[in-house]
Design a protein around this motif. Structure first.
Motif, PDB file in Angstrom:
ATOM      1  N   ASP A   1     -54.695  -7.311  49.168  1.00  0.00           N
ATOM      2  CA  ASP A   1     -56.000  -6.895  49.600  1.00  0.00           C
ATOM      3  C   ASP A   1     -56.229  -8.042  50.810  1.00  0.00           C
ATOM      4  OD1 ASP A   1     -58.547  -6.097  49.179  1.00  0.00           O
ATOM      5  OD2 ASP A   1     -59.266  -8.317  48.490  1.00  0.00           O
ATOM      6  N   CYS A   2     -57.569  -7.401  51.684  1.00  0.00           N
ATOM      7  CA  CYS A   2     -57.428  -8.335  52.871  1.00  0.00           C
ATOM      8  C   CYS A   2     -58.724  -8.916  52.799  1.00  0.00           C
ATOM      9  CB  CYS A   2     -57.683  -7.336  53.939  1.00  0.00           C
ATOM     10  SG  CYS A   2     -56.107  -6.261  54.262  1.00  0.00           S
ATOM     11  N   ASP A   3     -60.186  -8.364  52.584  1.00  0.00           N
ATOM     12  CA  ASP A   3     -61.423  -9.101  52.499  1.00  0.00           C
ATOM     13  C   ASP A   3     -61.193  -9.944  51.157  1.00  0.00           C
ATOM     14  OD1 ASP A   3     -62.996  -7.813  54.653  1.00  0.00           O
ATOM     15  OD2 ASP A   3     -62.360  -6.006  53.690  1.00  0.00           O
ATOM     16  N   GLY A   4     -61.443 -11.359  51.547  1.00  0.00           N
ATOM     17  CA  GLY A   4     -61.639 -12.274  50.596  1.00  0.00           C
ATOM     18  C   GLY A   4     -60.240 -12.785  50.027  1.00  0.00           C
ATOM     19  N   VAL A   5     -59.102 -12.141  50.591  1.00  0.00           N
ATOM     20  CA  VAL A   5     -57.604 -12.823  50.351  1.00  0.00           C
ATOM     21  C   VAL A   5     -57.074 -13.392  51.431  1.00  0.00           C
ATOM     22  CG1 VAL A   5     -55.379 -12.226  49.484  1.00  0.00           C
ATOM     23  CG2 VAL A   5     -57.276 -11.234  48.487  1.00  0.00           C
ATOM     24  N   LEU A   6     -57.023 -12.380  52.697  1.00  0.00           N
ATOM     25  CA  LEU A   6     -56.461 -12.851  54.147  1.00  0.00           C
ATOM     26  C   LEU A   6     -57.646 -13.297  54.985  1.00  0.00           C
ATOM     27  CD1 LEU A   6     -54.122  -9.889  54.752  1.00  0.00           C
ATOM     28  CD2 LEU A   6     -53.613 -12.068  53.594  1.00  0.00           C
ATOM     29  N   TRP A   7     -58.783 -12.782  54.965  1.00  0.00           N
ATOM     30  CA  TRP A   7     -59.968 -13.111  55.819  1.00  0.00           C
ATOM     31  C   TRP A   7     -61.402 -12.873  55.077  1.00  0.00           C
ATOM     32  CZ3 TRP A   7     -56.451  -9.182  58.369  1.00  0.00           C
ATOM     33  CH2 TRP A   7     -56.822  -7.830  58.154  1.00  0.00           C
ATOM     34  N   LEU A   8     -62.298 -13.696  55.735  1.00  0.00           N
ATOM     35  CA  LEU A   8     -63.740 -12.882  55.628  1.00  0.00           C
ATOM     36  C   LEU A   8     -64.270 -12.695  56.949  1.00  0.00           C
ATOM     37  CD1 LEU A   8     -64.839 -15.661  53.004  1.00  0.00           C
ATOM     38  CD2 LEU A   8     -64.755 -13.409  52.459  1.00  0.00           C
ATOM     39  N   TYR A   9     -64.619 -11.499  56.991  1.00  0.00           N
ATOM     40  CA  TYR A   9     -65.103 -10.945  58.190  1.00  0.00           C
ATOM     41  C   TYR A   9     -64.104 -11.348  59.342  1.00  0.00           C
ATOM     42  CZ  TYR A   9     -68.785  -9.457  55.685  1.00  0.00           C
ATOM     43  OH  TYR A   9     -69.621  -8.848  54.843  1.00  0.00           O
ATOM     44  N   ASP A  10     -64.434 -11.991  60.484  1.00  0.00           N
ATOM     45  CA  ASP A  10     -63.319 -12.244  61.387  1.00  0.00           C
ATOM     46  C   ASP A  10     -62.572 -13.728  61.634  1.00  0.00           C
ATOM     47  OD1 ASP A  10     -63.428  -9.977  62.907  1.00  0.00           O
ATOM     48  OD2 ASP A  10     -65.215 -10.194  63.710  1.00  0.00           O
TER      49      ASP A  10
ATOM     50  N   GLU B   1     -68.765  -2.854  44.592  1.00  0.00           N
ATOM     51  CA  GLU B   1     -70.022  -2.718  44.315  1.00  0.00           C
ATOM     52  C   GLU B   1     -70.841  -3.479  45.478  1.00  0.00           C
ATOM     53  OE1 GLU B   1     -68.194  -3.909  42.029  1.00  0.00           O
ATOM     54  OE2 GLU B   1     -68.467  -2.580  40.268  1.00  0.00           O
ATOM     55  N   ARG B   2     -70.190  -4.500  45.808  1.00  0.00           N
ATOM     56  CA  ARG B   2     -70.903  -5.568  46.919  1.00  0.00           C
ATOM     57  C   ARG B   2     -69.768  -6.209  47.776  1.00  0.00           C
ATOM     58  NH1 ARG B   2     -73.630 -10.309  43.776  1.00  0.00           N
ATOM     59  NH2 ARG B   2     -74.927  -8.957  42.653  1.00  0.00           N
ATOM     60  N   PHE B   3     -70.312  -6.808  49.087  1.00  0.00           N
ATOM     61  CA  PHE B   3     -69.382  -7.319  49.862  1.00  0.00           C
ATOM     62  C   PHE B   3     -69.413  -8.737  49.454  1.00  0.00           C
ATOM     63  CE2 PHE B   3     -69.621  -3.710  52.534  1.00  0.00           C
ATOM     64  CZ  PHE B   3     -68.279  -3.658  53.231  1.00  0.00           C
ATOM     65  N   PRO B   4     -68.211  -9.537  49.752  1.00  0.00           N
ATOM     66  CA  PRO B   4     -68.163 -11.109  49.400  1.00  0.00           C
ATOM     67  C   PRO B   4     -68.836 -11.553  50.385  1.00  0.00           C
ATOM     68  CG  PRO B   4     -66.050 -10.127  50.131  1.00  0.00           C
ATOM     69  CD  PRO B   4     -66.797  -9.152  50.148  1.00  0.00           C
ATOM     70  N   MET B   5     -70.060 -12.133  50.341  1.00  0.00           N
ATOM     71  CA  MET B   5     -70.999 -12.880  51.078  1.00  0.00           C
ATOM     72  C   MET B   5     -71.431 -14.135  50.323  1.00  0.00           C
ATOM     73  SD  MET B   5     -72.522 -10.632  53.878  1.00  0.00           S
ATOM     74  CE  MET B   5     -72.777 -11.949  55.119  1.00  0.00           C
TER      75      MET B   5
ATOM     76  N   THR C   1     -49.634  -9.532  38.897  1.00  0.00           N
ATOM     77  CA  THR C   1     -50.811  -9.500  39.485  1.00  0.00           C
ATOM     78  C   THR C   1     -51.198 -11.081  39.720  1.00  0.00           C
ATOM     79  OG1 THR C   1     -52.011  -9.492  37.272  1.00  0.00           O
ATOM     80  CG2 THR C   1     -51.915  -7.553  38.776  1.00  0.00           C
ATOM     81  N   LEU C   2     -51.962 -11.445  40.965  1.00  0.00           N
ATOM     82  CA  LEU C   2     -52.209 -12.951  41.196  1.00  0.00           C
ATOM     83  C   LEU C   2     -53.779 -12.875  41.654  1.00  0.00           C
ATOM     84  CD1 LEU C   2     -51.556 -16.041  41.920  1.00  0.00           C
ATOM     85  CD2 LEU C   2     -50.992 -15.102  44.228  1.00  0.00           C
ATOM     86  N   LEU C   3     -54.484 -13.399  41.059  1.00  0.00           N
ATOM     87  CA  LEU C   3     -55.968 -13.825  41.378  1.00  0.00           C
ATOM     88  C   LEU C   3     -56.102 -14.923  42.317  1.00  0.00           C
ATOM     89  CD1 LEU C   3     -58.901 -12.610  41.214  1.00  0.00           C
ATOM     90  CD2 LEU C   3     -59.170 -14.268  39.399  1.00  0.00           C
ATOM     91  N   VAL C   4     -56.777 -14.714  43.601  1.00  0.00           N
ATOM     92  CA  VAL C   4     -57.187 -15.941  44.400  1.00  0.00           C
ATOM     93  C   VAL C   4     -58.640 -16.145  44.463  1.00  0.00           C
ATOM     94  CG1 VAL C   4     -55.070 -15.786  46.001  1.00  0.00           C
ATOM     95  CG2 VAL C   4     -57.016 -14.479  46.426  1.00  0.00           C
ATOM     96  N   GLY C   5     -59.132 -17.394  44.369  1.00  0.00           N
ATOM     97  CA  GLY C   5     -60.555 -17.687  44.150  1.00  0.00           C
ATOM     98  C   GLY C   5     -61.258 -17.708  45.411  1.00  0.00           C
ATOM     99  N   THR C   6     -61.196 -17.061  46.501  1.00  0.00           N
ATOM    100  CA  THR C   6     -61.473 -17.071  47.857  1.00  0.00           C
ATOM    101  C   THR C   6     -62.601 -16.013  47.899  1.00  0.00           C
ATOM    102  OG1 THR C   6     -59.629 -16.289  49.010  1.00  0.00           O
ATOM    103  CG2 THR C   6     -60.035 -18.462  48.893  1.00  0.00           C
ATOM    104  N   GLY C   7     -62.878 -15.165  47.074  1.00  0.00           N
ATOM    105  CA  GLY C   7     -63.828 -13.824  47.250  1.00  0.00           C
ATOM    106  C   GLY C   7     -64.461 -13.586  46.215  1.00  0.00           C
ATOM    107  N   ILE C   8     -64.503 -12.652  45.337  1.00  0.00           N
ATOM    108  CA  ILE C   8     -65.784 -12.316  44.236  1.00  0.00           C
ATOM    109  C   ILE C   8     -65.347 -13.090  43.108  1.00  0.00           C
ATOM    110  CG2 ILE C   8     -66.280 -10.433  43.258  1.00  0.00           C
ATOM    111  CD1 ILE C   8     -67.176 -10.158  45.822  1.00  0.00           C
TER     112      ILE C   8
END
Ligand code: MG
Length: 307
Positions: free
Chosen positions: A29-38, A190-194, A263-270
């Motif tokens: 996945d990208c948002d919340g795994v590789l990057w947050l916005y830019d 449902e929502r964006f990670p912010m 599957t691998l969950l990373v704790g940098t997003g939701i």
């Protein structure tokens, strides 16, 4: 290997090292795994590039419908990721392919952004609706003077739209009341990670349209297995030797489990291990599909196990 244990790999380094050899391909996945916005999430560039260096295939599966694949690629390369366009699975691309594969020759009403319309342009499908469309005075004025239905419209695509409005909802539901009209949602996040706000995601808009249209959308993105169909059809991946990495259990982890991936969950997003503890307590089999096999605080933490 650690089927739905949410094993914290940092606490089991030897197991983590031997686990690496059990997958050939990684879907990220990208948002919340590789990057947050830019902004790159620390360590993600190194880990992606190292995975490729040691011979793993890496694909990028994003539910974000606001960008085309070339735009994703440009962003990724700017950050330093070793990535190619055909490694990117995006919902805007999948939606355009879905219509193309069904020889769709009408017009699409789009709730979304140019991320979707550019992918439609690329396969020669006409579209309308993108951009601001707000209620200037009141509903009566809109219905009597501003709302003309386009007879050419035969499908509605719903993605993320920061200009989502009452008029857009009215138009979409009206087009969807036509017989044989196609209803596509790019994703249902449902929502964006912010950190400090709740920003409604595409899923919030999709639910609104589904409610007033009184029908359900065909969902392109995760957790729907549609997302990885091109990779499976081309024989590029073997499900049991594929790892799905994500920050959201009800899309990424569920998608991985739906497709038979590890599957691998990373704790940098939701979601995090507290959420997983709740799922573990449930007696519901469907809820158990939200439990990842393994967990890391961030994707970059995997680097230490990649020899
Ligand atoms: Mg994410």
């Amino acid at each position: 290997m650690f089927k739905r244990q949410a094993l914290n790999l940092l606490e089991h380094p030897e197991k983590a090292k031997s686990w690496i050899s059990t997958f050939d391909n990684v879907l990220c996945d990208c948002d919340g795994v590789l990057w947050l916005y830019d902004k790159e999430i620390e360590g993600s560039v190194k880990v992606v590039n190292r995975l490729k260096q040691i011979g793993k295939g890496v694909y990028f599966a994003t539910n974000n419908s606001t960008k085309t694949r070339p735009e994703f690629l440009e962003k990724a390369i700017r950050m330093g990721f070793n990535m190619k366009e055909d490694e990117i699975l995006s919902t805007a691309y999948t939606a355009a392919q879905y219509l193309k594969n069904r020889n769709f020759n009408k017009k699409v009403y789009v709730i979304g952004s140019t991320g979707i319309t550019k992918e439609l342009d690329a396969v020669g499908i006409k579209h309308t609706g993108v951009g601001p469309d707000y209620l200037e005075t009141n509903l009566a004025n809109f219905l009597n003077n501003k709302f003309e239905q386009d007879d050419e419209v035969g499908a509605v695509i719903v993605g993320f739209d920061e200009y989502f409005s009452f008029p857009k909802m009215t138009r979409a539901a009206s087009y969807l009341s036509k017989p044989n009209s196609i209803f596509i949602a790019t994703n249902t996040d449902e929502r964006f990670p912010m950190p400090n706000f709740v920003v409604p995601g595409t899923g919030s808009i999709v639910k609104a349209i589904e409610t007033c249209a009184e029908r359900s959308a065909v969902v392109m993105g995760k957790p729907n297995a549609n997302m990885c169909e091109p990779l499976l059809v081309d024989g590029k991946i073997t499900p049991e030797r594929t790892l799905m990495v994500g920050d959201r259990c009800n899309t990424d982890i569920l998608f991985g489990n739906n497709c038979g991936f590890q599957t691998l969950l990373v704790g940098t997003g939701i979601h995090n291990l507290d959420d997983v503890s709740c799922y573990k307590k449930s007696n519901d089999e469907e809820t158990h599909k939200l439990i990842p096999d393994a967990y890391l605080p961030k994707f970059g933490d995997l680097l230490q196990f990649l020899l």
